[in-house]
Design an enzyme around this catalytic site. Structure first.
Site, PDB file in Angstrom:
ATOM      1  N   CYS A 154       0.825  -1.162  -0.106  1.00  0.00           N
ATOM      2  CA  CYS A 154       0.031  -0.163  -0.200  1.00  0.00           C
ATOM      3  C   CYS A 154       0.705   1.220   0.088  1.00  0.00           C
ATOM      4  O   CYS A 154       0.204   2.470  -0.139  1.00  0.00           O
ATOM      5  CB  CYS A 154      -0.951   0.038   1.208  1.00  0.00           C
ATOM      6  SG  CYS A 154      -2.128  -1.412   1.299  1.00  0.00           S
TER       7      CYS A 154
ATOM      8  N   HIS B  35      -3.582   7.298   1.491  1.00  0.00           N
ATOM      9  CA  HIS B  35      -4.070   5.811   1.073  1.00  0.00           C
ATOM     10  C   HIS B  35      -5.534   5.497   1.869  1.00  0.00           C
ATOM     11  O   HIS B  35      -5.766   5.616   2.921  1.00  0.00           O
ATOM     12  CB  HIS B  35      -2.990   4.746   1.670  1.00  0.00           C
ATOM     13  CG  HIS B  35      -3.408   3.415   1.662  1.00  0.00           C
ATOM     14  ND1 HIS B  35      -4.100   2.805   0.552  1.00  0.00           N
ATOM     15  CD2 HIS B  35      -3.384   2.337   2.753  1.00  0.00           C
ATOM     16  CE1 HIS B  35      -4.273   1.439   0.670  1.00  0.00           C
ATOM     17  NE2 HIS B  35      -3.974   1.278   2.067  1.00  0.00           N
TER      18      HIS B  35
ATOM     19  N   ASN C 106     -10.273  -0.685  -0.114  1.00  0.00           N
ATOM     20  CA  ASN C 106      -8.707  -0.447  -0.134  1.00  0.00           C
ATOM     21  C   ASN C 106      -8.253  -1.239  -1.456  1.00  0.00           C
ATOM     22  O   ASN C 106      -8.141  -2.506  -1.544  1.00  0.00           O
ATOM     23  CB  ASN C 106      -8.201  -1.147   1.151  1.00  0.00           C
ATOM     24  CG  ASN C 106      -6.542  -1.016   1.245  1.00  0.00           C
ATOM     25  OD1 ASN C 106      -6.162  -0.876   0.357  1.00  0.00           O
ATOM     26  ND2 ASN C 106      -6.231  -1.541   2.470  1.00  0.00           N
TER      27      ASN C 106
END
Length: 396
Positions: free
Chosen positions: A172, A322, A352
């Site tokens: 990520c 993020h 996500n």
């Protein structure tokens, strides 16, 4: 005591320490006249004439983001769809995560195709021909090909001059790593146009019976074109990057161990050769520890990046983090004292998407007119590694 019960405390640099020097993340216009040698020694402009015989490179270029694009799979999976698989419901998921829908890569779809589509849109916005691309960086932890998808994307884009193309695996945090890498290739390597793509399909690695993970992730791709420019147009003001591998146990997709009774016989000959085909386990995550980690390190990282950029929170127009969990977004914004209306979030629609989340959110905000040319953005990525990083950038 078992490992899972240990308390993880990431090693976070303190903000109020010695100022970070230019090679470590500070790229202000005041640093343009500096000369950086191979040993990372920085000399002032008054010493340039005396150092001409030394192996060094003049850092005289800025870099700016001039195009963006994104792409998502066709299949949309709602919280209600997931509730048919595991014991949950729309309200339970939305309250705890902020997620209501996500996109999932299925059938014959490939992550490379999404990446190409996102990259093409970024090139179109930037009005740059594929043959003028000097480098392709694909930030992903879930490629279609274990050897990397970047070369396939380069070919599909029609980059006939064969620029280098390779994958960056940083989960990520991948897009941040790619963005900062692009700036280094431009500033120190003379590259002009670097394509940075963040793309992931982590739904391929989920246990859809595990309520703790299957509700969180979605697939997608986003891209930006980073272009060389004069120092007065520089659009990457400061950054901060870290990794603490001691926390990797809290978020990983590890290779499965092949069970063997004994690889060698009594006479030393292999009894189980050739070995069994390797495969990866499902994504494993200690949600509580990852949440604590992100809430601790992200605000501090952004503060460091702002300090490196010679800026304060008041200079930030938008916060683009993020997209992992709405609670994390809220905690970070609160600690940085950034108003809720200056947070860019599309978490509810996509979940996500790992390395794709920042460029995907950026692209939507730019194309909707929310983020405007010349505005300053504080962005941060965090996740497996455990890794985290932030950058202060100006759009276009």
């Amino acid at each position: 005591m078992e490992i899972a019960s240990l308390v993880f405390t990431p090693k976070v640099p303190q903000v109020n320490k010695m100022r970070v020097s230019a090679p470590s993340g500070f790229y202000s216009p005041d640093a343009i006249s500096m000369r950086v040698s191979c040993s990372s020694t920085v000399q002032g402009s008054d010493q340039l004439s005396a150092s001409k015989s030394q192996p060094s490179r003049l850092v005289g270029k800025g870099c700016k983001l001039v195009g963006c694009g994104s792409a998502i799979p066709n299949l949309q999976v709602s919280n209600d769809d997931i509730s048919k698989i595991v014991d949950t419901n729309d309200e339970w998921i939305a309250v705890r995560t902020g997620i209501r829908n996500r996109r999932v890569l299925t059938g014959k779809d490939r992550l490379a195709n999404l990446s190409v589509e996102a990259a093409q849109k970024a090139l179109e916005m930037a009005k740059v021909n594929p043959d003028d691309v000097d480098l392709v960086l694909l930030c992903t932890s879930s490629p279609d090909d274990l050897f990397g998808n970047a070369p396939q994307i380069q070919a599909a884009l029609g980059c006939t001059k064969n620029p280098p193309a390779f994958d960056i695996t940083a989960a990520c945090s991948g897009f941040l790593v790619g963005l900062i890498s692009a700036s280094c290739y431009i500033r120190g390597g003379g590259f002009k146009n670097v394509l940075v793509i963040g793309a992931d399909a982590l739904t391929r690695h989920l246990d859809w019976t595990d309520r703790g993970t299957c509700i969180l992730f979605g697939d997608g791709a986003g891209a930006v074109l980073v272009q060389a420019c004069d120092s007065d147009e520089d659009g990457l003001f400061g950054f901060d990057l870290h990794t603490d591998g001691e926390g990797s146990r809290h978020l990983n997709i590890s290779i499965k161990e092949n069970e063997t009774d004994g690889l060698f016989g009594t006479n030393g000959s292999a009894v189980e050769f050739p070995p069994k085909v390797s495969s990866y386990s499902f994504l494993q995550m200690n949600g509580r520890e990852v949440f604590k980690f992100a809430c601790q390190v992200v605000p501090q990282s952004i503060e460091i990046a702002l300090e490196n950029a010679g800026m304060t929170r008041s200079n930030v127009d938008w916060l683009v983090l993020h997209q992992a969990n709405k609670r994390i977004l809220d905690v970070v914004a609160t600690r940085l004292e950034i108003p809720a209306d200056r947070i860019i979030s599309n978490l509810a629609n996509y979940g996500n998407t790992s390395a794709a989340s920042i460029p995907l959110a950026l692209d939507e905000a730019v194309r909707s007119g929310k983020i405007k040319s010349g505005q300053t953005i504080a962005t941060a990525g965090f996740g497996a590694g455990l890794s985290w990083g932030s950058a202060i950038i100006r759009w276009n």
